[in-house]
Design a protein around this motif. Structure first.
Motif, PDB file in Angstrom:
ATOM      1  N   GLY A  32      -1.653  -5.432   0.668  1.00 35.68           N
ATOM      2  CA  GLY A  32      -2.815  -4.652   0.268  1.00 35.68           C
ATOM      3  C   GLY A  32      -4.091  -5.081   0.963  1.00 35.68           C
ATOM      4  O   GLY A  32      -5.183  -4.869   0.453  1.00 35.68           O
ATOM      5  N   ARG A  78       0.547  -0.084  -4.263  1.00 41.14           N
ATOM      6  CA  ARG A  78      -0.110  -1.365  -4.568  1.00 41.14           C
ATOM      7  C   ARG A  78       0.336  -1.913  -5.923  1.00 41.14           C
ATOM      8  O   ARG A  78       1.515  -1.938  -6.203  1.00 41.14           O
ATOM      9  N   LYS A 121      -5.605  -3.961  -6.654  1.00 40.11           N
ATOM     10  CA  LYS A 121      -5.170  -5.131  -5.879  1.00 40.11           C
ATOM     11  C   LYS A 121      -5.022  -6.324  -6.819  1.00 40.11           C
ATOM     12  O   LYS A 121      -4.238  -6.274  -7.756  1.00 40.11           O
ATOM     13  N   THR A 173       0.820  -1.214   0.000  1.00 37.34           N
ATOM     14  CA  THR A 173       0.000   0.000   0.000  1.00 37.34           C
ATOM     15  C   THR A 173       0.850   1.259   0.000  1.00 37.34           C
ATOM     16  O   THR A 173       0.547   2.239  -0.694  1.00 37.34           O
TER      17      THR A 173
END
Length: 431
Positions: free
Chosen positions: A369, A77, A274, A73
């Motif tokens: 993530g 990501r 993601k 993050t």
């Protein structure tokens, strides 16, 4: 003692590559500090250079992710390569009719096909997607959620707070560890709740184990209200038809958009950056009339992404449809064999010629993530004795590693092959 010229001091820093106004700001700051600290001209130059360095390091820039966290993050990501010329696009133009079109007619239609949905819409992130769905479908009414799914995601964002901002009323059902279909039915039968939909939230970044029970999407689909499945992580299809060998074992149990819709969910929401492997975005896919309600809500305009994001989403969606995982950096990284990573690790260690021993070693990567907590992916990398994290971050490009047991670990699963030489140079510079 007369202070140096601001302009002259700024010009002495031109090799930093910063624009002149930023160099002037660094020079002025250094001169102001020198006036109070009574330092020499030489130290003023050093301070100005340090301020310029800090200014440059604060800017958004490429880094080498050697942490082994695929969806880090803090590092943006999913990595995504995009090239965009300075040209106009048909963002809101129907090229057939020549009339004004919709920005949701491009990437979103591809996403709908990928998910097996009737329609889709793209917004700025997954929290925005959930909020838009709740605002459009449940404003002033109840939304039933299991107590075990009232999660908090990174940055302190909590599902109950997102729901409150949407205007929907949270109706908690079941308990933290056990929720049954009957709990939802009881809530729906209570007229004071005025429930508009049932929300199933993927727990994403934690697991409840032991004496537990959850209600599946298929079970919830028997309720008399639409079921919205917030799957979060963004797996498109559990079968992973874009991968030659099918889904990797570490994906087992991860909810996917296509399967949730097949099980009876009216809508699914998920992140674009993601497991989907695209830019930051939120996707809403499912029944056409519900997607249309979301698209027509006033919040849709506030939450909509721009053409660059939509173009990137389209690019990734086309890679899926072409079954080309090598064009999606996340899947390329995730599917590399440890043996291939070992070859790269040994080559880097040999080229680095470091005075401190650099040892190729097996490692374990994770998706990160907020996805697949506790799941490890066999990997390979390098380990150095001692804490070298700060020195590696100070390199250009910065190298982000992790420190454990007073050793610095560099996992090559998250390092692109094109970054092997810059990583080698960073290791050499530490000698």
């Amino acid at each position: 003692m007369r202070p140096p010229s601001v302009d002259a001091l700024a010009r002495s820093l031109v090799d930093t590559g910063l624009p002149h106004p930023l160099l002037v700001a660094a020079a002025r700051k250094a001169i102001a500090e020198a006036a109070s600290d009574h330092v020499s001209d030489h130290h003023i130059v050093d301070r100005a250079r340090q301020h310029a360095f800090v200014s440059k390091r604060a800017m958004l820039q490429p880094v080498i992710n050697a942490t082994g966290v695929l969806l880090h993050t803090n590092l943006g990501r999913a990595p995504l390569a995009t090239t965009t010329e300075a040209v106009y696009t048909n963002l809101e133009l129907d090229l057939v009719s020549g009339e004004r079109g919709s920005r949701h007619a491009h990437a979103a239609s591809l996403l709908a096909q990928l998910c097996g949905a009737e329609d889709a819409i793209v917004v700025n992130n997954c929290a925005g997607a959930v909020m838009l769905v709740l605002a459009a479908l449940a404003n002033g009414r109840g939304a039933a959620v299991s107590r075990g799914e009232l999660v908090e995601i990174g940055g302190g964002f909590r599902v109950p707070e997102v729901m409150m901002q949407s205007g929907a009323h949270l109706v908690e059902v079941g308990t933290t560890n056990r929720t049954r279909l009957g709990d939802f039915t009881t809530a729906l039968n209570n007229p004071t709740h005025n429930i508009a939909l049932a929300l199933k939230v993927h727990q994403s970044n934690y697991r409840i184990v032991g004496f537990t029970q959850q209600v599946s999407v298929a079970e919830m689909a028997s309720l008399e209200v639409p079921v919205v499945a917030d799957i979060g992580s963004g797996l498109i299809d559990a079968a992973c038809p874009w991968l030659e060998n099918g889904p990797p074992i570490w994906l087992e149990g991860e909810p996917a958009a296509r399967q949730c819709l097949d099980a009876g969910a009216a809508l699914v929401t998920f992140s674009g950056d993601k497991l989907f492997g695209g830019p930051q975005a939120g996707i809403i896919a499912g029944q056409a009339h519900l997607v249309r309600q979301c698209a027509q809500h006033p919040l849709a305009r506030a939450l909509r992404p721009g053409g660059l994001v939509l173009g990137a989403v389209q690019q990734v969606a086309l890679a899926y449809l072409n079954r080309n995982p090598q064009a999606i950096e996340f899947w390329r990284m995730a599917c590399i064999s440890p043996a291939h990573l070992q070859e790269r690790a040994e080559a880097i260690a040999n080229r680095a010629n470091h005075t401190t021993a650099i040892r190729p070693t097996p490692t374990t990567a994770i998706t990160g993530g907020g996805t697949l907590p506790g799941v490890e992916i066999p990997s390979f990398g390098l380990v150095l004795d001692g804490n070298h994290a700060a020195a590696l971050r100070a390199h250009s490009p910065p190298v982000v590693a992790h420190v454990r047991d007073d050793c610095t670990w560099l996992d090559l699963r998250t390092v692109a092959p094109s970054q092997d030489e810059p990583l080698t140079q960073a290791l050499r510079a530490m000698a």
